[in-house]
Design an enzyme around this catalytic site. Structure first.
Site, PDB file in Angstrom:
ATOM      1  N   LYS A  27       0.782  -1.365  -0.157  1.00  0.00           N
ATOM      2  CA  LYS A  27       0.157  -0.080  -0.062  1.00  0.00           C
ATOM      3  C   LYS A  27       0.606   1.200   0.017  1.00  0.00           C
ATOM      4  CE  LYS A  27      -2.518   0.766   3.968  1.00  0.00           C
ATOM      5  NZ  LYS A  27      -2.218   2.306   4.520  1.00  0.00           N
ATOM      6  N   SER A  28       1.801   1.359   0.880  1.00  0.00           N
ATOM      7  CA  SER A  28       2.816   2.516   0.900  1.00  0.00           C
ATOM      8  C   SER A  28       3.385   2.533  -0.328  1.00  0.00           C
ATOM      9  CB  SER A  28       3.898   2.253   2.143  1.00  0.00           C
ATOM     10  OG  SER A  28       3.207   2.381   3.043  1.00  0.00           O
ATOM     11  N   ARG A  88       3.131   5.818  -3.181  1.00  0.00           N
ATOM     12  CA  ARG A  88       4.282   6.722  -3.693  1.00  0.00           C
ATOM     13  C   ARG A  88       4.544   6.704  -5.197  1.00  0.00           C
ATOM     14  NH1 ARG A  88       4.507   5.627   1.550  1.00  0.00           N
ATOM     15  NH2 ARG A  88       5.770   6.442   3.069  1.00  0.00           N
ATOM     16  N   GLY A 128      -5.028   7.649   4.591  1.00  0.00           N
ATOM     17  CA  GLY A 128      -4.140   8.965   5.436  1.00  0.00           C
ATOM     18  C   GLY A 128      -2.775   9.061   4.624  1.00  0.00           C
ATOM     19  N   SER A 166       7.118   9.460  11.614  1.00  0.00           N
ATOM     20  CA  SER A 166       5.941   9.204  10.808  1.00  0.00           C
ATOM     21  C   SER A 166       6.490   9.300   9.481  1.00  0.00           C
ATOM     22  CB  SER A 166       4.705  10.129  10.915  1.00  0.00           C
ATOM     23  OG  SER A 166       4.034  10.209   9.816  1.00  0.00           O
ATOM     24  N   ASP A 219       1.856  -1.091  11.919  1.00  0.00           N
ATOM     25  CA  ASP A 219       0.910  -1.435  11.310  1.00  0.00           C
ATOM     26  C   ASP A 219       0.324  -2.915  12.000  1.00  0.00           C
ATOM     27  OD1 ASP A 219       0.371   0.897  10.215  1.00  0.00           O
ATOM     28  OD2 ASP A 219       1.040   0.452   8.380  1.00  0.00           O
ATOM     29  N   LYS A 240      -4.439   5.820  14.038  1.00  0.00           N
ATOM     30  CA  LYS A 240      -4.736   5.514  12.588  1.00  0.00           C
ATOM     31  C   LYS A 240      -6.108   5.374  12.235  1.00  0.00           C
ATOM     32  CE  LYS A 240      -0.389   4.568  12.646  1.00  0.00           C
ATOM     33  NZ  LYS A 240       0.551   5.046  11.654  1.00  0.00           N
ATOM     34  N   ARG A 281      -6.611   2.357  17.646  1.00  0.00           N
ATOM     35  CA  ARG A 281      -6.544   0.858  17.536  1.00  0.00           C
ATOM     36  C   ARG A 281      -6.063   0.443  18.950  1.00  0.00           C
ATOM     37  NH1 ARG A 281      -3.144   0.484  11.854  1.00  0.00           N
ATOM     38  NH2 ARG A 281      -5.012   0.665  10.533  1.00  0.00           N
ATOM     39  N   ARG A 315      -7.366  -3.060   9.507  1.00  0.00           N
ATOM     40  CA  ARG A 315      -6.461  -3.806  10.248  1.00  0.00           C
ATOM     41  C   ARG A 315      -6.805  -4.314  11.399  1.00  0.00           C
ATOM     42  NH1 ARG A 315      -2.001  -3.399   6.932  1.00  0.00           N
ATOM     43  NH2 ARG A 315      -1.391  -1.305   6.199  1.00  0.00           N
TER      44      ARG A 315
HETATM   45  C1  S3P Z   1       2.595   4.698   6.144  1.00  0.00           C
HETATM   46  C2  S3P Z   1       3.024   5.140   7.261  1.00  0.00           C
HETATM   47  C3  S3P Z   1       2.657   4.812   8.498  1.00  0.00           C
HETATM   48  C4  S3P Z   1       1.638   3.614   8.468  1.00  0.00           C
HETATM   49  C5  S3P Z   1       0.835   3.719   7.420  1.00  0.00           C
HETATM   50  C6  S3P Z   1       1.248   3.913   6.061  1.00  0.00           C
HETATM   51  C7  S3P Z   1       3.103   5.338   4.834  1.00  0.00           C
HETATM   52  O1  S3P Z   1       1.764   5.838   9.144  1.00  0.00           O
HETATM   53  O2  S3P Z   1       0.945   3.444   9.552  1.00  0.00           O
HETATM   54  O3  S3P Z   1      -0.409   2.746   7.277  1.00  0.00           O
HETATM   55  O4  S3P Z   1       2.894   4.612   3.689  1.00  0.00           O
HETATM   56  O5  S3P Z   1       3.889   6.402   5.098  1.00  0.00           O
HETATM   57  P1  S3P Z   1       2.637   7.207  10.045  1.00  0.00           P
HETATM   58  O6  S3P Z   1       3.469   7.743   8.931  1.00  0.00           O
HETATM   59  O7  S3P Z   1       1.545   8.043  10.407  1.00  0.00           O
HETATM   60  O8  S3P Z   1       3.329   6.254  11.103  1.00  0.00           O
END
Ligand code: S3P
Length: 429
Positions: free
Chosen positions: A9-10, A14, A84, A158, A312, A339, A343, A385
């Site tokens: 997902k990350s 990106r 987010g 973060s 996560d 989150k 959580r 999650r």
């Molecule tokens: C993520 C960073 C994390 C993670 C989220 C994905 C990202 O959040 O919990 O699921 O893709 O950069 P934080 O940056 O708020 O810790």
């Protein structure tokens, strides 16, 4: 049994953002086909990026980039749904673009804190106006280029904050130094290097520092295969560790970036047999195989520097802890309250509803293990999650758990329940 999980997902988000900002055509494959990826792709299309439909099978797509100054002003609000990452990273990219845009999201995203990115982005010179409640979406961003240089100490580790500031530095052509209290996942730094924007990254002042000293005027297109998401693989690693797949499980094609694998270390500490094999250690993102076999589990302590590397996966540590001998203490995880749901509260409430003994801490929780069966109904609070962690707990021998909103899983792991069923069915055969 050998399985694969959907794209990270990350990295999917990106890759889509950087491909949209590149000059020329990027080739991307292995992308997550799920709610969060769809939200970010949709927002980028509204900004003018040439992104076709995301394929459900991880096949290749081509993305026609707009260049660093190419975003067009969207006619409607950009709705990031539950994502987010999408919201915060796009805020960064938009901060250095010469457009005005409104960002919003679903009820969960509209509750999540945005000041952690809007505050430093405002200092760089971007306009940020909250439209309803201070610090929450919806908000209007008014980009500016060039932005002013920034040196920022983030109070939280973060990757979303870090990535937002690096993207602002990139589109707004500004020098950025970011200090974080602990190292967070480094996908943005790695992909920046791939597109020709070099980021320095090193320990500093008891934490971690990244520096975009010389933002380039253009970036190269990406040619990138997104690996399977280690946070999705973690559900099946936990299932195998807890005895839900007696012969163990092998997850193939999964991302093994060392800033994402701390959960596997915790599984080892709990007593599970865990092996990893990286295919190409030189790749932009390490990819490989994870093998997990069950063993009797014991309670552990989780906290400190390792937390960002498994942030996560904390719900999984907590549910697995109910099946371990002794107590498991999770601390230093206050971020979990921000989150997709709170959580910590969700875990405490649901574990208690199933009959587990749990103590709530401000920054974590303590879970007592037991051999007794757990049964009952859990409330996901719309959080993917939480839904999947309790799905795994329910699939462990002797337990019977009903999840009120299984579809919540779709934002990061479409097909989760079918895969869980197929693994457990094979087990019974
Ligand atoms: C993520 C960073 C994390 C993670 C989220 C994905 C990202 O959040 O919990 O699921 O893709 O950069 P934080 O940056 O708020 O810790």
């Amino acid at each position: 049994m050998r399985i694969r999980v959907p794209g990270d997902k990350s990295l999917t988000q990106r890759a889509l953002i950087l491909a949209s900002l590149a000059e020329g055509e990027s080739r991307l494959s292995g992308l997550l086909f799920g709610g969060d990826a769809a939200s970010t792709a949709g927002a980028l299309r509204m900004l003018g990026a040439g992104i076709g439909p995301l394929p459900a099978d991880g096949g290749e797509i081509r993305v026609e980039g707009l260049g660093l100054r190419g975003f067009r002003e969207p006619e409607e609000a950009l709705d990031l749904g539950n994502s987010g990452t999408g919201a915060r990273l796009l805020l960064g990219a938009l901060a250095g673009s010469d457009v005005r845009a409104t960002l919003t999201g679903d009820a969960s995203l509209r509750r999540r804190p945005m000041a952690r990115v809007t505050e430093p982005l405002s200092l760089m010179g971007a306009g940020m106006a909250f439209l309803e409640e201070a610090g929450r979406l919806p908000l209007e961003v008014r980009g500016a280029c060039p932005l002013s240089p920034l040196e920022w100490h983030s109070p939280v580790a973060s990757a979303q904050v870090k990535s937002a500031l690096l993207l602002a530095g990139l589109t707004g052509s500004a020098f950025v130094i970011l200090h974080e209290p602990r190292r967070s996942r480094d996908h943005t730094e790695r992909l920046f290097t791939q597109v020709g924007a070099s980021v320095l990254s090193h320990p500093a002042q008891g934490g971690w520092q990244v520096e975009l000293r010389d933002p380039p005027q253009r970036i190269e297109p990406l040619d990138f295969r997104v690996p399977g998401d280690p946070s999705s693989a973690a559900f099946f690693a936990a299932l195998a560790a807890g005895g839900g797949a007696r012969k163990g499980l092998v997850v193939e094609g999964v991302g093994l970036n060392p800033t994402r694998t701390a959960f596997l270390d915790v599984l080892r500490r709990m007593g599970a047999e865990v092996g990893t094999e990286v295919e190409d250690p030189e790749a932009a993102e390490p990819v490989g195989t994870v093998r997990v076999s069950p063993s009797p589990l014991t309670g552990v302590s989780v906290g400190g520097d390792e937390v960002p590397g498994l942030i996560d996966e904390v719900p999984l540590v907590a549910v697995l802890a109910t099946r371990a001998e002794g107590a498991t203490r999770i601390t230093g995880a206050r971020e979990l309250r921000h989150k997709e749901s709170d959580r910590i509260a969700a875990l405490v409430e649901n574990l208690r509803a199933l009959g587990a003994e749990v103590e709530e801490l401000d920054d974590g929780l303590v879970v007592q293990g037991s051999a007794g069966p757990l049964s009952g109904r859990v409330s996901t609070r719309g959080d993917h999650r939480i839904a999947m962690a309790f799905g795994v707990l329910g699939a462990l021998p002797g337990n019977d758990v009903a999840v009120d909103d299984p579809d919540a899983a779709d934002v990061s792991f479409p097909g989760f329940w079918a895969l869980l069923r197929s693994v457990t069915r094979q087990e019974r055969a």
